[in-house]
Design an enzyme around this catalytic site. Structure first.
Site, mmCIF file in Angstrom:
data_model
loop_
_atom_site.group_PDB
_atom_site.id
_atom_site.type_symbol
_atom_site.label_atom_id
_atom_site.label_comp_id
_atom_site.label_asym_id
_atom_site.label_seq_id
_atom_site.Cartn_x
_atom_site.Cartn_y
_atom_site.Cartn_z
ATOM 1 N N GLU A 65 63.017 4.699 29.112
ATOM 2 C CA GLU A 65 61.597 4.564 29.415
ATOM 3 C C GLU A 65 60.795 5.740 28.893
ATOM 4 O OE1 GLU A 65 63.425 1.436 31.660
ATOM 5 O OE2 GLU A 65 63.954 3.550 31.366
ATOM 6 N N HIS A 134 64.318 -1.856 43.537
ATOM 7 C CA HIS A 134 63.447 -2.620 42.638
ATOM 8 C C HIS A 134 62.226 -3.222 43.329
ATOM 9 C CE1 HIS A 134 66.219 -2.324 39.271
ATOM 10 N NE2 HIS A 134 67.196 -2.669 40.078
#
Length: 331
Positions: A65, A134
């Site tokens: 990322e 998540h």
């Protein structure tokens, strides 16, 4: 809304149409992210776009990322208009150095010489049993940072219309998209349209109390408002939409109209969006109030996996109904 000019569409498809239209309308736009290409995206938002636009416009990236968000920032500095997809909001932590220390600061640190027109789409929210790592509603993280524009895509209308406007911004834009709503169907205008990404929006007019919300809270608040209408309580629902900079004028306007307010959000209560909204109302509209302010927020725990516990960890429609009835003194 004229039914003849509308289509029924899922939230997922509305997001996809927005990306596709952006790619068609501007050759400088490209999509980059993990599995967005041949696989079609972790949530199938980009499914089919690789075959239509090819690998230079639909770009798979390594699982880094920080690396690919940094590449997106660099591409925007070079004149491109990247749409950077971060699969889920927890993974954005791995790119926070790029987002906070580069994207948000370069205009200031260059004395206004360097704009960073990058758009970052981030899967967000709670409600699909993705467990503690998540399932996050981390909008307050981004809304805290000067230099970012932070948008909450809380309706199908905004899922279709926000991206085009975000790509016109000279500044970095965070688009928070909600995995809970991906399969949800709603009617929207069939032709392409734009939305105002600088203003909150009244989703339902009312006179008795204001529900101020965003993201997953919008449709829940609208459903609660329908139930309360049957009891003679007319609720106004304000979708904040833009979390940074907050549309303070719309917040103060709805409170001045109804004289009562509850803020609904999935994020944890401490230091959240609700805290900021209620603080601004207290500072600037205190004497408009006929009742103490209230907020319904997520329970301050890591989000559980079991469905019944996940539901209990964030405000649900009945919680909203009960809170409004209590504030209105309705037995």
């Amino acid at each position: 809304m004229d039914k003849e000019n509308t289509i029924k569409i899922t939230y997922r498809e509305a997001l996809k149409q927005a990306v596709r239209e952006a790619l068609i309308n501007d050759k400088h736009v490209f999509l980059m992210g993990e599995d967005v290409g041949r696989y079609g995206g972790a949530f199938a938002v980009s499914k089919g776009l690789f075959d239509e636009f090819g690998p230079e416009r639909i770009m798979d990236v390594p699982l880094s990322e920080s690396g690919f968000v940094g590449a997106g920032i660099g591409a925007s500095l070079a004149g491109m208009k990247p749409i950077v997809e971060i699969m889920t909001v927890n993974f954005s932590l791995l790119a926070m150095d790029q987002i906070v220390n580069n994207a948000a600061t370069l205009l200031h640190m260059s004395g206004g010489q360097v704009n960073v027109p990058v758009v970052m789409r981030i899967g967000c929210g709670i409600g699909r049993q993705l467990a503690a790592q998540h399932s996050h509603s981390w909008e307050p993280f981004f809304a805290h940072v000067p230099g970012l524009i932070v948008l909450s895509v809380g309706t199908h209308e905004d899922a279709r219309g926000m991206l085009a406007e975000a790509l016109k911004s000279p500044d970095p834009v965070i688009l928070l998209e909600y995995t809970f709503m991906l399969n949800m169907e709603r009617e929207i205008l069939s032709d392409p349209f734009t939305v105002d990404i600088s203003k909150a929006k009244i989703r339902r007019e009312g006179r008795d109390i204001s529900l101020i919300t965003y993201g997953n809270g919008v449709y829940k608040s609208l459903e609660a408002a329908e139930k309360l209408s049957d009891l003679g309580i007319e609720v106004e629902v304000l979708d904040l939409r833009v979390l940074r900079p907050l549309d303070e004028e719309s917040i103060l306007s709805t409170v001045s109209k109804t004289h009562r307010a509850i803020v609904v959000e999935d994020a944890w209560k401490s230091v959240g969006i609700a805290s900021e909204v209620l603080a601004r109302i207290s500072e600037k509209a205190f004497f408009e109030l006929d009742a103490p302010l209230n907020r319904l927020c997520g329970v301050e725990v890591p989000i559980p996996y079991p469905k019944h516990l996940e539901d209990a960890s964030v405000p649900q429609v009945q919680d909203i109904v009960d809170s409004v009835k209590k504030m209105m003194g309705h037995d």
